[in-house]
Enzyme design. Structure first.
Site, PDB file in Angstrom:
ATOM      1  N   GLU A  39      44.683  44.873  41.357  1.00  0.00           N
ATOM      2  CA  GLU A  39      44.099  43.637  41.892  1.00  0.00           C
ATOM      3  C   GLU A  39      43.585  43.864  43.306  1.00  0.00           C
ATOM      4  OE1 GLU A  39      42.974  41.248  39.793  1.00  0.00           O
ATOM      5  OE2 GLU A  39      45.042  41.035  39.134  1.00  0.00           O
ATOM      6  N   THR A  41      41.429  45.875  44.138  1.00  0.00           N
ATOM      7  CA  THR A  41      41.061  47.286  44.299  1.00  0.00           C
ATOM      8  C   THR A  41      39.600  47.527  43.932  1.00  0.00           C
ATOM      9  OG1 THR A  41      41.911  47.674  42.062  1.00  0.00           O
ATOM     10  CG2 THR A  41      43.381  48.203  43.903  1.00  0.00           C
ATOM     11  N   ALA A 131      41.348  29.408  35.984  1.00  0.00           N
ATOM     12  CA  ALA A 131      42.625  30.000  35.593  1.00  0.00           C
ATOM     13  C   ALA A 131      42.720  31.477  35.949  1.00  0.00           C
ATOM     14  CB  ALA A 131      42.840  29.825  34.087  1.00  0.00           C
ATOM     15  N   ASP A 180      35.283  42.530  36.535  1.00  0.00           N
ATOM     16  CA  ASP A 180      35.225  41.459  35.542  1.00  0.00           C
ATOM     17  C   ASP A 180      34.074  41.647  34.570  1.00  0.00           C
ATOM     18  OD1 ASP A 180      37.377  40.412  36.831  1.00  0.00           O
ATOM     19  OD2 ASP A 180      36.281  38.793  37.813  1.00  0.00           O
TER      20      ASP A 180
END
Length: 389
Positions: A39, A41, A131, A180
Site C-alpha cells: 500500500e 508503494t 469502499a 489499480d
C-alpha cells in the site's frame, strides 16, 4: 431535451436500448480490486500484489463519429455529453452530481491521442463507492476497453492501464499510481498480480485461500473516503520530498533503511520512508509465501502492514483499527486496511471455520460503538476486464 429514464432492471444492453433508442455495439466489464499487500508503494515505483474481485463496473457502448462522448449511469440521475477534444476535466469545474462522469470522459480525452473517438455509454456498477475497492479505476478500464475495441486503438493491456492512469492523473486530478488500473486489466482468476510499478512487468501468483481452508473477508467499514482530497496528495508529496533529500529517483531505491532514517531530520519523512521500504519487503516476502503454499503465515504480513500504515504512514481510521483488532481477538490470522486510507475497507484472513464468528464479532463491535453496520463482500480472486458481448 429530456432523456428517457434509464431502466434499472433487465440487462444492461436492454437498458441501453431503452435509454438511447438503439442497441449497444457491445458490453464490457472491468473488476474492482483488493490489494493483498503493498500500500502506497505504487507511486514510489515499488511493488504491489492485488487481485481482481468478481464485482466491478460494466459499460454498454456504441460508437459515434461526431466527436462527442455521452455518458449515463444506472446509479446517477445526471447525464453528461462532452466533446472528446477538450481540456482536462478537472479544469472545467464540473458540479458534484456530474463528477463521476469525469472518469470516462477523461479516458476518452486521453485515448483520443491514440485514435479513439466518441461514444455513447451506459454504466452500471455493483461496487460500493468509497469502499477503497477501486471503483474509479474499474470505470476507467471498462471505458478504455470499450473505446479501444470500438475505434480499433492499437494498445495492449499494459499500455491501456498506463493510459487509464494518465486519465486519472491529468483529467481527474488524482495523483494515483499504476496499481489499480493494472489490477483491473491484468489479473486472472485464482491469482494475485505481482506488479513492478516502475517497469510495468508483472507475474501471476497463485492465490486460493479456500484450498488452504481459509477465507479472505473484505469488510466495507462504511467510512467513505474521497482520495482527491488533500491527504493522499500530501503523502505522495512527502515521499517525493524524502526521495529528493536522499538523492534517489524514488523510495523504491532506498537500500540502506537505517542510513536513510539517520539522514532525514524530519520525523514525518522518516516515518513515510520506513513504511514504503518495509512494505516493499513485505510484498516480496508474501509472494514467496504464496508460491510456497504457506498461506496461513501470510496473516503475519497483513498485521505488520496494518501497523505500519497506522503508525508510520498515518492513513488508517478508527473503524479499520477496530475491525482488525476485533478480528484477531475472534481468531483471525491477520488483517489490514486496504486502499489509500482515511476510510474504505479492511481485509481479514481467517480459518474458514471461524469466518462466521469473525463476522459476528466485527458486527457486534460496530454496534457497541454506534457505528453504521459494516458490509462483508465476496473476495474470490476473479477474472480481469473483458468483453461480455
Amino acid at each position: 431535451m429530456d432523456l428517457p429514464a434509464v431502466p434499472v432492471t433487465g440487462s444492461l444492453a436492454e437498458s441501453f436500448g431503452a435509454a438511447f433508442g438503439r442497441p449497444p455495439d457491445g458490453v464490457w466489464h472491468a473488476p474492482g480490486r483488493v490489494n493483498l499487500i503493498g500500500e502506497h508503494t505504487d507511486y514510489n515505483d515499488g511493488f504491489v500484489l492485488p487481485f481482481a474481485l468478481s464485482r466491478g463496473v460494466s459499460v454498454a457502448a456504441a460508437r459515434r463519429d461526431d466527436g462527442l462522448i455521452e455518458v449515463r449511469s444506472r446509479q446517477a440521475a445526471a447525464a453528461v455529453t462532452a466533446p472528446v477534444d477538450g481540456p482536462p476535466v478537472v479544469s472545467e469545474g464540473w458540479p458534484d452530481e456530474r463528477s463521476w462522469a469525469a472518469y470516462p470522459v477523461g479516458v476518452a480525452r486521453v485515448l483520443r491521442e491514440h485514435g479513439a473517438g466518441g461514444a455513447t455509454l451506459l454504466i452500471d456498477s455493483d461496487l460500493p463507492q468509497g469502499a477503497g475497492l477501486s471503483s474509479s479505476a474499474a470505470l476507467e478500464c471498462a471505458t478504455a476497453l470499450a473505446l479501444r475495441d470500438l475505434h480499433g486503438v492499437q494498445a495492449g493491456r499494459p499500455a491501456l492501464a498506463r493510459l487509464a492512469q494518465r486519465a486519472e492523473n491529468e483529467q481527474v486530478g488524482m495523483p494515483c499510481g499504476l496499481m489499480d488500473q493494472s489490477a483491473s486489466l491484468l489479473c486472472t482468476a485464482g491469482h494475485a498480480l505481482m506488479l513492478d510499478c516502475r517497469s510495468g512487468l508483472s507475474s501471476q501468483v497463485p492465490f486460493d485461500p479456500a484450498a488452504a481452508g481459509l477465507t479472505l473477508l473484505v469488510v466495507d467499514t462504511r467510512a467513505s473516503h474521497a482520495l482527491t482530497g488533500g491527504e493522499y496528495g500530501r503523502r505522495r508529496a512527502e515521499c517525493e520530498e524524502a526521495a529528493a533529500l536522499l538523492g534517489v529517483a524514488a523510495l523504491r531505491d532506498v537500500e540502506d533503511l537505517a542510513g536513510a532514517l539517520g539522514t532525514l531530520r524530519d520525523p514525518v519523512l522518516r516515518r513515510r520512508v520506513q513504511h514504503v521500504v518495509t512494505e516493499n519487503h513485505r510484498v516480496e516476502a508474501t509472494v514467496g509465501l504464496l508460491r510456497a503454499g504457506a498461506l496461513p503465515e501470510f496473516g503475519a504480513m497483513l498485521n505488520a502492514s496494518h501497523l505500519s500504515l497506522r503508525d508510520q504512514f498515518e492513513v488508517s481510521w478508527p473503524e479499520a483499527d477496530a475491525t482488525v483488532d476485533t478480528a484477531l481477538l475472534a481468531g483471525a490470522r491477520g488483517g489490514r486496511m486496504v486502499g489509500g486510507g482515511f476510510g474504505g475497507s479492511v481485509i481479514v484472513l481467517t480459518p474458514a471455520d471461524r469466518a462466521a464468528k469473525v463476522r459476528d464479532a466485527i458486527t457486534a463491535a460496530y454496534a457497541e460503538r454506534s457505528w453504521t453496520p459494516p458490509e462483508f463482500l465476496d473476495a474470490v480472486p476473479s477474472q480481469g476486464a473483458h468483453r461480455l458481448s
